[in-house]
Design an enzyme around this catalytic site. Sequence first.
Site, PDB file in Angstrom:
ATOM      1  N   ASP A 129      31.945 139.141  27.918  1.00  0.00           N
ATOM      2  CA  ASP A 129      33.153 139.610  27.639  1.00  0.00           C
ATOM      3  C   ASP A 129      33.745 139.225  26.313  1.00  0.00           C
ATOM      4  O   ASP A 129      34.349 138.319  26.393  1.00  0.00           O
ATOM      5  CB  ASP A 129      34.073 139.693  28.992  1.00  0.00           C
ATOM      6  CG  ASP A 129      35.383 140.256  28.682  1.00  0.00           C
ATOM      7  OD1 ASP A 129      35.770 140.810  27.701  1.00  0.00           O
ATOM      8  OD2 ASP A 129      36.194 140.357  29.669  1.00  0.00           O
ATOM      9  N   LYS A 166      40.072 145.541  22.013  1.00  0.00           N
ATOM     10  CA  LYS A 166      41.022 144.912  21.082  1.00  0.00           C
ATOM     11  C   LYS A 166      40.888 144.856  19.805  1.00  0.00           C
ATOM     12  O   LYS A 166      41.104 145.527  19.091  1.00  0.00           O
ATOM     13  CB  LYS A 166      41.104 143.478  21.594  1.00  0.00           C
ATOM     14  CG  LYS A 166      41.646 143.454  23.106  1.00  0.00           C
ATOM     15  CD  LYS A 166      42.316 141.758  23.476  1.00  0.00           C
ATOM     16  CE  LYS A 166      42.645 141.911  24.821  1.00  0.00           C
ATOM     17  NZ  LYS A 166      44.091 142.110  25.036  1.00  0.00           N
ATOM     18  N   TYR A 170      39.292 136.113  33.369  1.00  0.00           N
ATOM     19  CA  TYR A 170      40.218 137.240  33.120  1.00  0.00           C
ATOM     20  C   TYR A 170      39.497 138.453  32.731  1.00  0.00           C
ATOM     21  O   TYR A 170      39.029 138.348  31.424  1.00  0.00           O
ATOM     22  CB  TYR A 170      41.483 137.071  32.740  1.00  0.00           C
ATOM     23  CG  TYR A 170      42.337 138.315  32.368  1.00  0.00           C
ATOM     24  CD1 TYR A 170      43.271 138.854  33.606  1.00  0.00           C
ATOM     25  CD2 TYR A 170      42.036 139.220  31.289  1.00  0.00           C
ATOM     26  CE1 TYR A 170      44.006 140.013  33.532  1.00  0.00           C
ATOM     27  CE2 TYR A 170      43.263 140.423  31.085  1.00  0.00           C
ATOM     28  CZ  TYR A 170      43.913 140.721  32.392  1.00  0.00           C
ATOM     29  OH  TYR A 170      44.379 141.979  32.276  1.00  0.00           O
ATOM     30  N   TYR A 184      53.284 143.818  32.509  1.00  0.00           N
ATOM     31  CA  TYR A 184      53.200 142.375  32.930  1.00  0.00           C
ATOM     32  C   TYR A 184      54.894 142.116  32.684  1.00  0.00           C
ATOM     33  O   TYR A 184      54.939 140.930  31.871  1.00  0.00           O
ATOM     34  CB  TYR A 184      52.420 141.577  31.715  1.00  0.00           C
ATOM     35  CG  TYR A 184      51.099 141.543  32.290  1.00  0.00           C
ATOM     36  CD1 TYR A 184      50.692 140.578  33.381  1.00  0.00           C
ATOM     37  CD2 TYR A 184      50.041 142.610  32.074  1.00  0.00           C
ATOM     38  CE1 TYR A 184      49.373 140.266  33.847  1.00  0.00           C
ATOM     39  CE2 TYR A 184      48.849 142.450  32.516  1.00  0.00           C
ATOM     40  CZ  TYR A 184      48.645 141.282  33.414  1.00  0.00           C
ATOM     41  OH  TYR A 184      47.375 141.366  33.958  1.00  0.00           O
TER      42      TYR A 184
HETATM   43  C1  LIG Z   1      38.508 138.841  28.091  1.00  0.00           C
HETATM   44  C2  LIG Z   1      39.233 140.151  28.328  1.00  0.00           C
HETATM   45  N1  LIG Z   1      38.695 141.034  28.842  1.00  0.00           N
HETATM   46  C3  LIG Z   1      39.050 142.288  29.263  1.00  0.00           C
HETATM   47  C4  LIG Z   1      40.348 142.397  28.744  1.00  0.00           C
HETATM   48  C5  LIG Z   1      41.231 143.672  29.379  1.00  0.00           C
HETATM   49  O1  LIG Z   1      41.538 144.600  28.164  1.00  0.00           O
HETATM   50  P1  LIG Z   1      42.489 145.803  28.360  1.00  0.00           P
HETATM   51  O2  LIG Z   1      43.781 145.100  28.088  1.00  0.00           O
HETATM   52  O3  LIG Z   1      42.361 146.393  26.837  1.00  0.00           O
HETATM   53  O4  LIG Z   1      42.194 146.437  29.306  1.00  0.00           O
HETATM   54  C6  LIG Z   1      41.344 141.542  28.224  1.00  0.00           C
HETATM   55  C7  LIG Z   1      42.747 141.481  28.040  1.00  0.00           C
HETATM   56  O5  LIG Z   1      43.366 140.770  27.733  1.00  0.00           O
HETATM   57  C8  LIG Z   1      40.564 140.124  28.257  1.00  0.00           C
HETATM   58  O6  LIG Z   1      41.238 139.181  27.442  1.00  0.00           O
END
Ligand SMILES: Cc1ncc(COP(=O)(O)O)c(C=O)c1O
Length: 449
Positions: free
Chosen positions: A252, A281, A146, A16
Amino acid sequence: MSKWIEKDLKYIWHPYTQMKDCQKLLPILIDKAKGVKLYDDKGKFYYDTISSWWCNVHGHNHPKIKQAIKKQLNSFEHVLFAGFTHKPAIALAEKLIQLTPGNLRKVFFSDNGSTSVEVALKMSFQYWQGIGRKKRKKFVSLDYAYHGDTIGAMSVSGVDLFNAVFKPLFFQSFKVPSPYCYRCPMGKQRTNCNIDCVKPLENLLNNKSEEICAVILEPLVMAAGGMIIYPKEYLNKVRELTKKYGVHLILDEVATGFGRTGKMFACEHAGVKPDFMCLSKGITSGYMPLGATLTTEKIYRAFYADYEKKKTFYHGHTYTANPLACSAAIASLEVFKQENTLSGIRKIIPLLRSEFEKMRVLPYVGDVRTLGMIGAVELVKDKQKKKPFKFEERIGLKIYKEGLKRNILLRPLGNIIYLFLPLSIKKKEILYVLSNCYKVIEKVGKSTG
Ligand SMILES: Cc1ncc(COP(=O)(O)O)c(C=O)c1O
């Protein structure tokens, strides 16, 4: 320029990041971190106000989590996870099942957030194929969603800036408007709405449910799409509709999980129980990479058959359920208990909210939104018309630079300035961060206006 940074620019391609920018704005070399502070090689500190991309929970360098990783390292570092297993993964799976709401009974481990989403999408898809509902091939997601950067996760995401170029690679999915109250897709105000923004989803499910595997959502906070915080009633309605039309609900919780919103999982605010939950995370408090996809016994059973039936879920990653990561995750959950983290933040959330509300008076602050330890302001060029700053104006970059001068790491999402604070932050640190955030926005606003 230090020799390390010279080599960084020579060898590394950062995520990014427009690497051309790095020639002028050099990457900051971090040497150590403690609590909510990061220290660079010259000893300058920065408040890690975004929890190092939303994953740090209990602060950096926590002795208990470090100790757990070291202890596991003394036994073994990694083992394949097919045909073999280990205690940290088993213990963690049991804890996650106890901790998550509803009927989630099986844990499928991986190693990052995007993958935890891919797994949910593939499981849902294979479930419907496996039970003979062959027309079910599509997913529904929100237009500001996202869910990660792999092709599948991008196919159900909506942030054009990140995704537009890859669109020809995506599988088809249905997009519905996001419950973005500040820019309501139905032209309403929160005070006079009846969650009407769920109507397009209702119509879609009414007409096409036989083509749909699942609806995927970030519960209550659409994070990378702009820290859009939406009413819990929306989530309730989506759950009702997905049940009514018999499609899966994938939540998610990669960003929102593990206390960020004030509860362990954001869906608890609405009392909603998903068919799949994606975690990553904060699961290890940001100490090791780990992903997990949880699902129900019913879905698991649809894959459970004699080998010859070809119902096996053929998906896996080399570092699945890494034992060091699982040990960090278990330790992080123990810290939640020992330090009473969730009741601790309950006392500081009102302070965070009131400090954020102070920013409303600033000339370019169009909206202020907070939930738990997450807060955001949306900057606009014209408050009346809610006109955004143009992409080329790079308001976020100006905020970032000004923040660094004041020892705060702000990494805006375009025009959205946000904090995603470690849960271990203290009151006086919040006051420092918020008052400086205010000054940064004020100063950048003046120089921009
Ligand atoms: C809601 C959500 N799902 C999935 C992801 C993707 O996670 P990763 O960066 O560990 O692939 C993120 C990353 O910011 C996220 O905010």
